[in-house]
Design a protein around this motif. Structure first.
Motif, PDB file in Angstrom:
ATOM      1  N   SER A  59       0.787  -1.250   0.149  1.00  0.00           N
ATOM      2  CA  SER A  59       0.089  -0.046   0.028  1.00  0.00           C
ATOM      3  C   SER A  59       0.920   1.268   0.003  1.00  0.00           C
ATOM      4  O   SER A  59       1.744   1.469   0.547  1.00  0.00           O
ATOM      5  N   LEU A  60       0.430   2.162  -0.896  1.00  0.00           N
ATOM      6  CA  LEU A  60       1.147   3.551  -0.744  1.00  0.00           C
ATOM      7  C   LEU A  60       0.010   4.620  -0.382  1.00  0.00           C
ATOM      8  O   LEU A  60      -0.052   5.754  -0.564  1.00  0.00           O
ATOM      9  N   GLY A  61      -0.726   4.141   0.390  1.00  0.00           N
ATOM     10  CA  GLY A  61      -2.066   4.884   0.881  1.00  0.00           C
ATOM     11  C   GLY A  61      -2.282   4.855   2.184  1.00  0.00           C
ATOM     12  O   GLY A  61      -3.399   5.017   2.938  1.00  0.00           O
ATOM     13  N   HIS A  62      -1.299   4.626   2.861  1.00  0.00           N
ATOM     14  CA  HIS A  62      -1.454   4.540   4.345  1.00  0.00           C
ATOM     15  C   HIS A  62      -1.611   5.857   5.121  1.00  0.00           C
ATOM     16  O   HIS A  62      -2.097   5.760   6.091  1.00  0.00           O
ATOM     17  N   ALA A  63      -1.215   6.914   4.433  1.00  0.00           N
ATOM     18  CA  ALA A  63      -1.579   8.198   4.884  1.00  0.00           C
ATOM     19  C   ALA A  63      -3.152   8.289   5.022  1.00  0.00           C
ATOM     20  O   ALA A  63      -3.745   9.122   5.951  1.00  0.00           O
ATOM     21  N   ILE A  64      -3.959   7.676   4.341  1.00  0.00           N
ATOM     22  CA  ILE A  64      -5.485   7.673   4.406  1.00  0.00           C
ATOM     23  C   ILE A  64      -5.732   7.367   5.970  1.00  0.00           C
ATOM     24  O   ILE A  64      -6.432   8.389   6.574  1.00  0.00           O
ATOM     25  N   PHE A  65      -5.254   6.284   6.389  1.00  0.00           N
ATOM     26  CA  PHE A  65      -5.773   5.918   7.743  1.00  0.00           C
ATOM     27  C   PHE A  65      -5.239   6.727   8.699  1.00  0.00           C
ATOM     28  O   PHE A  65      -5.717   7.357   9.702  1.00  0.00           O
ATOM     29  N   PHE A  66      -3.664   7.358   8.679  1.00  0.00           N
ATOM     30  CA  PHE A  66      -3.013   8.311   9.557  1.00  0.00           C
ATOM     31  C   PHE A  66      -3.903   9.472   9.624  1.00  0.00           C
ATOM     32  O   PHE A  66      -4.376  10.033  10.506  1.00  0.00           O
ATOM     33  N   GLY A  67      -4.072   9.893   8.465  1.00  0.00           N
ATOM     34  CA  GLY A  67      -4.981  11.188   8.276  1.00  0.00           C
ATOM     35  C   GLY A  67      -6.366  11.185   8.695  1.00  0.00           C
ATOM     36  O   GLY A  67      -6.835  12.223   9.489  1.00  0.00           O
ATOM     37  N   LEU A  68      -7.003   9.872   8.382  1.00  0.00           N
ATOM     38  CA  LEU A  68      -8.217   9.873   9.121  1.00  0.00           C
ATOM     39  C   LEU A  68      -8.235  10.044  10.766  1.00  0.00           C
ATOM     40  O   LEU A  68      -9.285  10.416  11.125  1.00  0.00           O
ATOM     41  N   GLY A  69      -7.323   9.232  11.286  1.00  0.00           N
ATOM     42  CA  GLY A  69      -6.987   9.405  12.514  1.00  0.00           C
ATOM     43  C   GLY A  69      -6.820  10.740  13.191  1.00  0.00           C
ATOM     44  O   GLY A  69      -7.619  11.148  14.216  1.00  0.00           O
ATOM     45  N   PHE A 233      -1.150  20.666  15.118  1.00  0.00           N
ATOM     46  CA  PHE A 233      -1.735  21.347  13.646  1.00  0.00           C
ATOM     47  C   PHE A 233      -1.843  20.304  12.619  1.00  0.00           C
ATOM     48  O   PHE A 233      -0.998  19.485  12.509  1.00  0.00           O
ATOM     49  N   ILE A 234      -2.955  20.238  12.024  1.00  0.00           N
ATOM     50  CA  ILE A 234      -2.997  19.271  10.837  1.00  0.00           C
ATOM     51  C   ILE A 234      -3.568  20.027   9.523  1.00  0.00           C
ATOM     52  O   ILE A 234      -4.409  20.859   9.805  1.00  0.00           O
ATOM     53  N   ASP A 235      -3.242  19.535   8.538  1.00  0.00           N
ATOM     54  CA  ASP A 235      -3.786  20.194   7.154  1.00  0.00           C
ATOM     55  C   ASP A 235      -3.859  19.017   5.997  1.00  0.00           C
ATOM     56  O   ASP A 235      -3.012  17.947   6.285  1.00  0.00           O
ATOM     57  N   PRO A 236      -4.615  19.118   5.239  1.00  0.00           N
ATOM     58  CA  PRO A 236      -4.565  17.921   4.231  1.00  0.00           C
ATOM     59  C   PRO A 236      -3.317  17.546   3.477  1.00  0.00           C
ATOM     60  O   PRO A 236      -2.966  16.439   3.507  1.00  0.00           O
ATOM     61  N   GLU A 237      -2.281  18.697   3.254  1.00  0.00           N
ATOM     62  CA  GLU A 237      -1.030  18.414   2.827  1.00  0.00           C
ATOM     63  C   GLU A 237      -0.125  17.596   3.858  1.00  0.00           C
ATOM     64  O   GLU A 237       0.554  16.937   3.197  1.00  0.00           O
ATOM     65  N   ALA A 238      -0.411  17.810   5.059  1.00  0.00           N
ATOM     66  CA  ALA A 238       0.436  16.894   5.879  1.00  0.00           C
ATOM     67  C   ALA A 238      -0.028  15.591   6.074  1.00  0.00           C
ATOM     68  O   ALA A 238       0.997  14.634   6.218  1.00  0.00           O
ATOM     69  N   VAL A 239      -1.146  15.523   6.249  1.00  0.00           N
ATOM     70  CA  VAL A 239      -1.358  14.154   6.801  1.00  0.00           C
ATOM     71  C   VAL A 239      -2.161  13.339   5.756  1.00  0.00           C
ATOM     72  O   VAL A 239      -2.289  11.761   6.062  1.00  0.00           O
ATOM     73  N   PHE A 240      -2.422  13.780   4.599  1.00  0.00           N
ATOM     74  CA  PHE A 240      -2.887  12.989   3.554  1.00  0.00           C
ATOM     75  C   PHE A 240      -1.900  12.920   2.269  1.00  0.00           C
ATOM     76  O   PHE A 240      -1.892  12.797   1.202  1.00  0.00           O
ATOM     77  N   ASN A 241      -0.494  12.980   2.892  1.00  0.00           N
ATOM     78  CA  ASN A 241       0.661  13.218   1.683  1.00  0.00           C
ATOM     79  C   ASN A 241       1.050  11.787   1.406  1.00  0.00           C
ATOM     80  O   ASN A 241       1.282  10.934   2.115  1.00  0.00           O
ATOM     81  N   ILE A 242       1.244  11.800  -0.057  1.00  0.00           N
ATOM     82  CA  ILE A 242       1.787  10.527  -0.382  1.00  0.00           C
ATOM     83  C   ILE A 242       3.328  10.390  -0.054  1.00  0.00           C
ATOM     84  O   ILE A 242       3.695   9.156   0.105  1.00  0.00           O
ATOM     85  N   ASN A 243       4.149  11.434  -0.092  1.00  0.00           N
ATOM     86  CA  ASN A 243       5.330  11.360   0.442  1.00  0.00           C
ATOM     87  C   ASN A 243       5.629  10.589   1.767  1.00  0.00           C
ATOM     88  O   ASN A 243       6.544  10.022   2.229  1.00  0.00           O
ATOM     89  N   PHE A 244       4.476  10.817   2.718  1.00  0.00           N
ATOM     90  CA  PHE A 244       4.560  10.320   3.931  1.00  0.00           C
ATOM     91  C   PHE A 244       4.379   8.914   3.781  1.00  0.00           C
ATOM     92  O   PHE A 244       5.166   8.032   4.425  1.00  0.00           O
ATOM     93  N   SER A 245       3.454   8.540   2.957  1.00  0.00           N
ATOM     94  CA  SER A 245       3.201   7.163   2.754  1.00  0.00           C
ATOM     95  C   SER A 245       4.401   6.386   2.417  1.00  0.00           C
ATOM     96  O   SER A 245       4.738   5.201   2.632  1.00  0.00           O
ATOM     97  N   VAL A 246       5.127   6.993   1.364  1.00  0.00           N
ATOM     98  CA  VAL A 246       6.420   6.511   1.009  1.00  0.00           C
ATOM     99  C   VAL A 246       7.534   6.238   1.684  1.00  0.00           C
ATOM    100  O   VAL A 246       8.041   5.427   2.083  1.00  0.00           O
ATOM    101  N   GLN A 247       7.572   7.427   2.935  1.00  0.00           N
ATOM    102  CA  GLN A 247       8.629   7.726   3.848  1.00  0.00           C
ATOM    103  C   GLN A 247       8.158   6.379   4.815  1.00  0.00           C
ATOM    104  O   GLN A 247       9.189   5.761   5.424  1.00  0.00           O
TER     105      GLN A 247
END
Lengths: 343, 295
Positions: A59-69, A233-247
């Protein structure tokens, strides 16, 4: 013989005790911050590892769950004053639901196409989060008002954050360890290695993939709640970021996918490197990620199994040599690829 | 009515650029059997090269296009030789993350050199339009579209009629048999990767007068290209071309009917639906899909 007092278990208990003592070492705020980041990234990456490392679903969409949380607990706190502890439960529930909704259709896809689909889902959710201004405040993000206290999960000092992150990480590791040792682990590995063969052996592959995505997304959601309360602080760029999933993926890959401690080892190596690079070259934007990319290529090309399995293999080979026997060590976590001395 | 025509035409024209990017990605996918996650960064690089030619020597992006194409061809061959070739026989994880690593490296290299600013070039023809009744057609977009069609035809003829083209198709269909027939498979990989990158180089040159360049511009376009490739069908150049136009159209219509902020979300949803219901794409040749994981 007391089965509970084996050498391994004693080491484990000592290790955990050591971790709990870390805040007593008198580290300053900066070092505490790095330690917390290590625990945090190891936990997120560990949750990814359950789905990707064990079940083989990259998966490269783990930011989805992280961001949802992060969004769930934050919105509950800011709009209704509900404690993030309860928010965490709600977030995990929501992540389980979304994980099932995304996992169920996507599990028909294999390899890169599963990865692409998770990427696409992640982008859709990021775009919706940016668009839905009434709920999320759009791209501007949400500033969480600082009200310290245990019920709000906000603290002036770093220690409580350290302990929360540590407990989440230990939970991730414990669950991974349990999976690793249980029938489920063997099933997942079988699915990862050869889905058709696994199915023909009677393994209910859809059900076990679903278990993996549920566990993985629930834990990722938990880490998102922690992140929101730590950064405030949260914003869509920070918590739903593809780069975060990659990292997150990178940390497991470097440490060793499909191993219990791989994500922790990856985080211990990569997070300090990241922070050191960032503070040493603060004028040079992007250098830390440039090096991340470089390390990623090097690791997958040279030691595709990651550090932990590779080191284990060296050790095995070294002991085999000492005993005077030569044996080819096949790594069970690695597609049966023979990692022998020819490599 | 005129407004709808306007939207449809702009959508189709943008689709031409998508088609060029996607044809390159599709060629690499169909022949080398690797999903190049860094494909968008190749586009970003070609845009920056085009931009550099413009600011250093005042060279128009259309004039520097042949140089950019050549440079990208060489760059593609280099990447294939150094990074892709050694990992071709490994697992899906390695393949995905090697090209992702490259993508991260290139993106952040651009960030280090040029920082995150949006840059663009200014040309005389940039804002010129052709009027057809009430419908205005942007000249640079029309040029981009015309070149996309030209290249699609040229690529088709090349693949159908030349010896090299036939060898490329043979490798795409059955690489073991091709190798037994005396085709140097590694060389074909190199050339296919080079041509795929060159196509992106051309797309970058044509895009420069229309769009801004910034370090993450590739992400935007590469995700579209993935959508197009899956939609059009793996290995089908015609599919990539038509898919590109279709996505351009969908994006334009969604931008008006739903919301500009959600237009990308709409085609990702289409992407997911296509993946789920017709993963072999609309025009797939079906060859080798199982190798990259579509079956």
């Amino acid at each position: 013989m007391n089965r509970l007092l084996t050498k391994g278990n004693i080491l484990l208990i000592l290790g955990v005790l050591f971790l709990f003592m870390v805040p007593q070492f008198g580290l300053n705020k900066f070092y505490m911050h790095i330690v917390i980041l290590i625990l945090f990234y190891a936990a997120v990456s560990g949750s990814w590892n359950i789905l990707a490392g064990y079940a083989g679903q990259l998966s490269l969409g783990h930011a989805i769950f992280f961001g949802l949380g992060a969004y769930t607990s934050t919105l509950l706190l800011m709009k209704s004053g509900i404690s993030p502890w309860i928010g965490m439960l709600v977030a995990v529930g929501l992540c389980l639901l979304v994980g099932a909704l995304i996992g169920y259709p996507c599990f028909r896809l294999k390899g890169p196409f599963f990865t692409l689909a998770t990427l696409a889902f992640s982008e859709v959710i990021r775009l919706v989060a940016s668009f839905w201004k009434e709920l999320t405040n759009g791209a501007v993000g949400l500033n969480i008002p600082f009200q310290p206290g245990w019920s709000t999960m906000m603290f002036r000092s770093k220690e409580p954050y350290f302990y929360i992150a540590l407990v989440i990480l230990l939970l991730v590791i414990a669950i991974t360890y349990w999976i690793d040792r249980s029938k489920m682990g063997s099933y997942l590995v079988a699915i990862r290695e050869d889905e058709e063969a696994a199915e023909s052996l009677g393994i209910p592959i859809s059900r076990y993939k679903m278990y993996a995505v549920l566990i993985s997304s629930g834990l990722a959601g938990m880490t998102g709640v922690f992140y929101a309360q730590y950064i405030l602080f949260i914003d869509p760029e920070a918590v739903f970021n593809i780069n975060f999933s990659v990292q997150v993926a990178l940390i497991s890959i470097i440490g060793g996918m499909g191993t219990v401690l791989g994500p922790l080892i990856g985080a211990v190596l990569m997070i300090p490197l990241n922070e050191i690079l960032r503070s040493a070259f603060s004028g040079l934007n992007g250098l830390n990620f440039f090096i991340y990319g470089f390390v990623l290529i090097l690791v997958v090309s040279l030691i595709p199994n990651g550090i932990l399995p590779t080191v284990r293999n060296w050790l095995k080979k070294a002991t085999a040599k000492k005993k005077g026997t030569r044996q080819v060590v096949a790594n069970p976590r690695n597609g049966g690829e023979q990692v022998d001395s020819a490599n | 009515m005129a407004q709808l025509m306007q939207i449809i035409i702009s959508g189709i024209l943008v689709g031409g650029i998508y088609a060029l990017i996607s044809m390159g990605l599709n060629l690499i996918l169909g022949v080398v059997r690797i999903i190049n996650f860094a494909h968008g960064e190749f586009l970003m690089i070609s845009m920056y090269i085009s931009f550099l030619f413009f600011v250093t020597w005042g060279l128009d992006p259309y004039l520097s296009a042949p140089i950019v194409v050549l440079l990208l061809f060489i760059f593609g061959c280099f990447v294939q030789r150094i990074i892709i070739q050694p990992i071709l026989e490994t697992s899906a994880t390695v393949k995905i993350f090697a090209t992702l690593g490259l993508s991260i490296m290139l993106q952040n290299l651009a960030l280090m050199i040029w920082n995150a600013d949006y840059r663009t070039v200014h040309t005389a023809y940039q804002t010129s339009v052709i009027r057809l009744g009430e419908v205005a057609i942007s000249v640079p977009r029309l040029i981009a579209f015309a070149v996309a069609i030209l290249i699609a035809v040229a690529l088709f003829l090349f693949l159908q009629n030349t010896l090299m083209g036939k060898a490329i198709r043979a490798v795409a269909m059955e690489r073991r048999a091709a190798s037994l027939m005396g085709i140097h498979v590694k060389k074909i990989y190199l050339i296919a990767f080079g041509i795929g990158s060159a196509l992106v180089g051309l797309a970058g040159s044509l895009l420069m007068p229309i769009y801004y360049v910034f370090p993450t511009v590739g992400t935007l376009f590469v995700l579209t290209a993935f959508v197009v490739v899956v939609l059009g069908g793996m290995g089908s150049m015609l599919g990539a071309f038509l898919g590109g136009i279709l996505i351009g159209l969908v994006e334009a219509l969604a931008g008006v009917w739903i919301s500009p902020g959600l237009k990308e979300a709409v085609y990702f949803v289409i992407f997911i639906l296509v993946l789920l219901f017709r993963p072999s794409g609309l025009f797939s040749l079906g060859k080798g899909s199982e190798e990259v994981g579509l079956k």
